[in-house]
Design an enzyme around this catalytic site. Structure first.
Site, short mmCIF file in Angstrom:
data_model
loop_
_atom_site.label_atom_id
_atom_site.label_comp_id
_atom_site.label_asym_id
_atom_site.label_seq_id
_atom_site.Cartn_x
_atom_site.Cartn_y
_atom_site.Cartn_z
N ASP A 1 -2.66 -18.11 0.13
CA ASP A 1 -3.65 -18.82 -0.70
C ASP A 1 -4.29 -19.95 0.10
OD1 ASP A 1 -1.15 -20.04 -0.69
OD2 ASP A 1 -1.23 -20.67 -2.79
N TYR B 1 0.82 -1.22 0.00
CA TYR B 1 0.00 0.00 0.00
C TYR B 1 0.85 1.26 0.00
CZ TYR B 1 -4.66 -1.99 0.87
OH TYR B 1 -5.86 -2.63 0.76
N ASP C 1 -11.95 -9.27 4.84
CA ASP C 1 -13.26 -9.30 4.17
C ASP C 1 -13.82 -10.72 4.15
OD1 ASP C 1 -13.28 -6.57 3.57
OD2 ASP C 1 -13.95 -6.89 1.51
N LYS D 1 3.49 -15.15 2.14
CA LYS D 1 3.69 -15.87 0.88
C LYS D 1 5.19 -16.11 0.75
CE LYS D 1 2.15 -17.54 -3.07
NZ LYS D 1 1.26 -18.73 -3.17
N ASP E 1 -6.12 -7.09 4.21
CA ASP E 1 -7.27 -6.45 3.57
C ASP E 1 -8.19 -7.54 3.00
OD1 ASP E 1 -8.87 -4.39 2.39
OD2 ASP E 1 -7.90 -4.82 0.46
C1 IPM Z 1 -10.31 -1.37 4.14
C2 IPM Z 1 -10.58 -0.78 2.79
C3 IPM Z 1 -9.46 0.18 2.44
C4 IPM Z 1 -8.18 -0.62 2.37
C5 IPM Z 1 -9.68 0.98 1.14
C6 IPM Z 1 -10.99 1.74 1.17
C7 IPM Z 1 -8.54 1.91 0.87
O1 IPM Z 1 -10.75 -1.78 1.84
O2 IPM Z 1 -10.20 -0.61 5.11
O3 IPM Z 1 -10.19 -2.59 4.23
O4 IPM Z 1 -7.88 -1.26 1.34
O5 IPM Z 1 -7.45 -0.63 3.35
MG MG Z 2 -10.76 -3.75 2.64
#
Ligand code: IPM
Ligand code: MG
Length: 351
Positions: A218, A141, A246, A186, A242
């Protein structure tokens, strides 16, 4: 009476809807537990681009730096998608400016909402509770970026101190939980991952009670849906965290329920729901405010040391869910739903 300064960055989309509810709940908690909160609003994201021509105005950074903690809604939306500066730059900028290197994302399954998980019930089992610890201010990032006529480039770089401090957060978290830590990398391909693994192993020496294992990203993505109970705490890089956070969130049935804390060295923290700005439902009083309300509970726990107030908010959320109240994202067919404001009001009332 203790007074805390909270910076409130509502941001875009449903950000204002859910933050307003959470602020109300926080006010109620302050009254009940006898402390005072001074709220100051600041701009971030798309709305800051609209009003100040930049996603993270200097005064927002100053406001956050002079506060005890930050409450954030969400940033982004299609309106700003094709612009050269994106709202997301505001979020990345504030993480970096405040040194918020440790991102805690608990994925907890609520008994009342078990059927909302996309996984089979025998895989979900009982009391699923995973904590993703994501490194937040390094890695791909924030590495060097470059763009030419026929190429584009991002760099994944980690330094030893960066890995060491996030590894410590992972081990410390495991120590107050089930003492199991999975470090995800990884290392079969990436040099930065081989460094990561070496440093995590070094830090492990100080935590003999924690069972550590290493997993390729993975495989971790697959194991999360195959057997989520094997995980207690996951510690990983910015990018992998990230993605995996999710995935872990969805396993619990609704991303609308999950809070997060982004912590700096010391007590400063930024608290925000894991979900995004959901521009399609903004301002319609249907967004689920629970993730943001639980983020306030994390703020009370990690930045303000108001443990009783934090637990009281978590209990109030549980109670309202057990009583059967649902926003539409977590309702099953036939269940009656309540709106954002009503959900906030019910939680406040239970508090
Ligand atoms: C998160 C989001 C952010 C990230 C985006 C909106 C920049 O996906 O907080 O997980 O990738 O960190
Ligand atoms: Mg995210």
């Amino acid at each position: 009476m203790k007074t805390y300064k909270i910076a409130v960055l509502k941001g875009d989309g449903i950000g204002p809807d859910v933050v307003n509810c959470a602020v109300d709940v926080l006010k109620a908690a302050a009254e009940k537990y006898h402390f005072q909160i001074e709220f100051t609003e600041g701009l971030i994201g798309g709305i800051a681009i609209d009003e100040k021509n930049m996603p993270l105005p200097e005064e927002t950074i100053t406001l956050c730096q002079t506060s005890d903690a930050v409450l954030l809604g969400a940033v982004g939306g299609p309106k700003w998608d094709n612009q050269s500066v994106r709202p997301e730059a505001g979020l990345l900028g504030i993480r970096k400016a405040l040194g918020l290197f440790a991102n805690l994302r608990p994925a907890i399954i609520y008994d009342a909402l078990k059927q909302a998980s996309p996984l089979k019930s025998d895989i979900i089992g009982d009391n699923l509770d995973i904590l993703v610890v994501r490194e937040l201010t390094g890695g791909i990032y924030f590495g060097k970026k470059e763009k030419g006529d026929d190429y584009a480039m991002d760099t994944m770089k980690y330094t030893i101190p960066e890995v060491r401090r996030i590894a410590k957060v992972g081990f410390e978290a495991a120590m107050i939980r089930d003492k199991r830590l999975t470090s995800v990398d990884k290392a079969n391909v990436l040099e930065s991952s081989r460094l990561w693994r070496r440093i995590v192993n070094e830090v492990a020496i100080n935590y003999p009670e924690v069972t550590l294992n290493h997993m390729y990203v993975d495989n971790a993505a697959m194991q999360l849906v195959k057997d989520p109970h094997q995980f207690d705490v996951i510690v990983t890089t910015n990018m992998f965290g990230d993605i995996l956070s999710d995935e872990a969130a969805m396993i619990t049935g609704s991303i609308g329920m999950l809070p997060s804390a982004s912590l700096a060295e010391g007590k400063m923290g930024l608290y925000e729901p894991v979900h995004g700005s959901a521009p399609d439902i903004a301002g319609k009083d249907i967004a689920n405010p629970i993730a943001t309300i639980l983020s306030v509970a994390m703020m009370l726990k990690y930045s303000l040391d108001e443990q009783s107030a934090a637990s009281a908010i978590e209990d109030a959320v549980n109670k309202v869910l057990e009583e059967g109240y649902r926003t539409s994202d977590i309702a099953r067919k036939g269940e009656t739903t309540v709106g954002t404001l009503e959900m906030g009001r019910l939680i406040k009332e239970n508090l």
